[in-house]
Design an enzyme around this catalytic site. Structure first.
Site, PDB file in Angstrom:
ATOM      1  N   ARG A 166     -20.563  11.001  55.182  1.00 45.38           N
ATOM      2  CA  ARG A 166     -21.133  11.700  54.294  1.00 45.38           C
ATOM      3  C   ARG A 166     -22.587  11.811  54.470  1.00 45.38           C
ATOM      4  O   ARG A 166     -23.397  10.793  54.842  1.00 45.38           O
ATOM      5  CB  ARG A 166     -20.844  10.955  52.954  1.00 45.38           C
ATOM      6  CG  ARG A 166     -21.515  11.558  51.784  1.00 45.38           C
ATOM      7  CD  ARG A 166     -21.258  10.689  50.404  1.00 45.38           C
ATOM      8  NE  ARG A 166     -20.091  10.390  50.020  1.00 45.38           N
ATOM      9  CZ  ARG A 166     -19.434   9.495  49.666  1.00 45.38           C
ATOM     10  NH1 ARG A 166     -20.173   8.141  49.278  1.00 45.38           N
ATOM     11  NH2 ARG A 166     -18.563   9.012  49.205  1.00 45.38           N
TER      12      ARG A 166
ATOM     13  N   ARG B 181     -27.947   5.811  46.560  1.00 51.31           N
ATOM     14  CA  ARG B 181     -26.986   6.840  47.309  1.00 51.31           C
ATOM     15  C   ARG B 181     -27.775   8.247  47.101  1.00 51.31           C
ATOM     16  O   ARG B 181     -28.970   8.202  46.599  1.00 51.31           O
ATOM     17  CB  ARG B 181     -25.553   7.116  46.829  1.00 51.31           C
ATOM     18  CG  ARG B 181     -24.927   5.541  46.905  1.00 51.31           C
ATOM     19  CD  ARG B 181     -23.499   5.728  46.756  1.00 51.31           C
ATOM     20  NE  ARG B 181     -23.026   4.237  47.229  1.00 51.31           N
ATOM     21  CZ  ARG B 181     -21.617   4.198  47.112  1.00 51.31           C
ATOM     22  NH1 ARG B 181     -20.824   5.232  46.666  1.00 51.31           N
ATOM     23  NH2 ARG B 181     -20.996   2.955  47.044  1.00 51.31           N
TER      24      ARG B 181
ATOM     25  N   LYS C 102     -23.446  -0.107  43.992  1.00 49.52           N
ATOM     26  CA  LYS C 102     -23.989   1.062  44.438  1.00 49.52           C
ATOM     27  C   LYS C 102     -24.815   1.420  43.361  1.00 49.52           C
ATOM     28  O   LYS C 102     -24.991   1.096  41.989  1.00 49.52           O
ATOM     29  CB  LYS C 102     -23.002   2.201  44.336  1.00 49.52           C
ATOM     30  CG  LYS C 102     -21.917   2.408  43.289  1.00 49.52           C
ATOM     31  CD  LYS C 102     -20.767   3.483  43.543  1.00 49.52           C
ATOM     32  CE  LYS C 102     -19.730   3.499  42.322  1.00 49.52           C
ATOM     33  NZ  LYS C 102     -18.777   4.229  42.884  1.00 49.52           N
TER      34      LYS C 102
END
Length: 566
Positions: free
Chosen positions: A77, A147, A209
């Site tokens: 990703r 992220r 996360k």
């Protein structure tokens, strides 16, 4: 091999602590030719470098029968703050997907970037080096870190959009891991300068996360309330002056665990632009210091916020950032879907938004999407923008260049006026066959399901009114399904929990309506509700708002309390 647990610390915390700042023994696994995968610990650590180890679950049983290892591959990703990628970068990525992956396609994600599935371990290093050559990387797009940062795509507010996008890059850069492990493992083949400490993320990194997004009202395409930090742009006289801050959003749950719940973010206050980085750092370090490191299921910022209270969290932000938060500026949202086709920006440029079904860039029989985008990338000297709704925009097109693009659009059928409004607003996660967490189909289930649903809506005479429907193959909610009007969450093969009552603007969590239902039962329930909607709705009343007004579902106001109440 699992690391043994110790009191008051989860296995993942020990793994990170003993990883030598995300190195582990990844080097040994890269060199091991006996297997196509990484050992358990290293398969967790490569996530921090933007990769997931997967296997094709469609083939798993047959390969087991033949006494073969599962077809292990890597999903990569990319890090792409705000979704902007140059046309030349797209051309190179398209070539990579064609020549170096098993699936020959690109997957656009709800985090406004792209994924490449089906990469063999032997090709990983070469792929990272190619990414680096075209000034891209995959650092921190997974794992217990901040992220990829989302940013609303808003060409009609071009100046604000460009400013917000530039802030997405600044925030992303500021919060990146400082470890040199990524460069050392994938780019340089040797040890780099040893960094002993992570000053912001901490040597154990975050408890879980962390997600950040920037929204430009009245557009809420980023689903701002689902993020750990939401920056809501405040403009005065067409100039960006600062952000309203919201904190503690998140949509994942665990089936049958009432200690987990989805939650929309809470308003904290307003900050000026020059306070953005220190407030971002303050919030992420609060979560670093007070987040749950024993139970990962309750380790997101929303649980920390509920544990310490909004007022105390706010005071701690002010203390760490050395400022006083101001009152929130008034704002509202009225849209979150993409407008497909040509858009005129207030910078006098044109923007072409192309619908991408489920974010899957592939050549379909009636729409040669992958080839068409490749052709555009050869002649367009500006950028593409991946939207938070998994579509792609050709940006900064001058009027003189439109005819060339129109010719490619027509040749490869990139714009299909017959695509329904329901399909354009729906989303599904990848799920089977590559996601190891999948419990039920999502991406492969969505379009056939919508085809049946649209027939029902046509019969009920509500086919011209759209409903926002999203499907997640498991309760982790990668499709942001827990902010949709109709939400399906996979429970087991062919079975879903159905949630209703979210709203059109994306500011309300839906609530459980039917549990463990098959497709037939889901369609029957939605048919009954939509028939009532068409017969009793107020003018222009969205489906989700009707569901709440008529008390078919009680609204979720306090997530931890109302979400599970009957």
């Amino acid at each position: 091999m699992f690391i043994s647990n110790k009191p008051n610390m989860s296995n993942n915390e020990l793994l990170k602590k003993e990883s030598s700042l995300l190195r582990g023994s990844i080097v040994k696994d890269i060199e091991a030719n006996i297997t196509g995968g990484f050992n358990y610990n290293n398969s967790q650590l490569i996530r921090f470098h933007g990769m997931y180890q997967q296997d094709d679950r469609d083939l798993r049983k047959e390969r087991l029968k033949q006494k073969l290892e599962p077809l292990v591959t890597i999903m990569l990703r990319c890090r792409l703050p705000g979704g902007i990628i140059t046309a030349n970068q797209w051309f190179k990525i398209n070539k990579l997907a064609t020549e170096s992956t098993l699936y020959n396609n690109i997957r656009l994600t709800t985090r406004q970037t792209f994924q490449l599935h089906g990469i063999l371990k032997a090709n990983i290093k070469a792929m990272h080096k190619i990414l680096n050559k075209i000034e891209l990387d995959s650092i921190a797009t997974a794992g217990d870190v901040n992220r990829n940062i989302l940013c609303s795509f808003s060409p009609k507010s071009h100046i604000s959009y460009i400013n917000c996008w530039s802030w997405s890059i600044k925030i992303a850069t500021h919060l990146l891991p400082k470890s040199k492990a990524y460069a050392e493992l994938w780019l340089k083949d040797k040890k780099t300068t040893l960094i002993k400490d992570e000053p912001i993320l901490g040597n154990n990194y975050l408890p879980r996360k962390f997600k950040i997004a920037i929204a430009i009202p009245p557009v809420n395409d980023v689903d701002i309330y689902s993020n750990d930090i939401g920056f809501i742009a405040v403009n005065k006289l067409n100039k960006l002056i600062g952000f309203n801050i919201i904190v503690g959003g998140g949509l994942s749950i665990v089936h049958n665990d009432k200690q987990t719940y989805p939650k929309k973010a809470n308003e904290i206050g307003f900050i000026f632009l020059n306070e953005t980085l220190k407030v971002s750092e303050a919030i992420i370090t609060i979560q670093r210091d007070y987040g749950n490191r024993v139970n990962r299921k309750a380790a997101r910022t929303r649980y920390t916020l509920d544990k310490v209270s909004i007022s105390l969290f706010r005071k701690e932000i002010e203390k760490r950032a050395n400022l006083n938060l101001s009152y929130v500026y008034p704002y509202s949202f009225n849209k979150r879907n993409d407008s497909i086709g040509w858009l005129k920006g207030n910078d006098k440029s044109w923007y072409l938004n192309i619908y991408v079904q489920n974010g899957r860039v592939v050549d379909y029989q009636d729409k040669l999407l992958k080839t068409g985008l490749e052709k555009i990338s050869k002649i367009h000297n500006k950028s593409f923008c991946i939207t938070p709704n998994q579509n792609i925009v050709i940006t900064d097109v001058r009027s003189v260049s439109k005819p060339k693009l129109e010719s490619i659009i027509k040749t490869y059928k990139l714009i299909n006026i017959k695509e329904s409004i329901h399909k354009r607003k729906a989303m599904a996660c990848v799920s089977f066959p590559t996601c190891p967490l999948a419990m039920a189909e999502a991406e492969r289930f969505l379009v056939p399901f919508l085809n049946k649903l649209e027939k029902i809506m046509l019969h009920n005479n509500v086919h011209k009114d759209s409903i926002i429907l999203r499907i997640s193959g498991c309760p982790n909610g990668c499709s942001r399904s827990m902010l949709s009007e109709i939400c399906l969450v996979g429970k087991s093969i062919g079975k879903y929990n159905v949630y209703l009552g979210g709203n059109y603007e994306g500011t309300r969590i839906p609530k459980l309506y039917i549990e463990n239902a098959n497709e037939k039962d889901i369609l029957k329930a939605i048919s009954k509700a939509s028939k009532s909607w068409v017969n009793n709705k107020r003018p222009n009343e969205p489906f989700g708002s009707f569901i709440i007004r008529t008390k078919l579902i009680r609204p979720v106001i306090n997530s931890s309390k109302d979400f599970y109440s009957i």
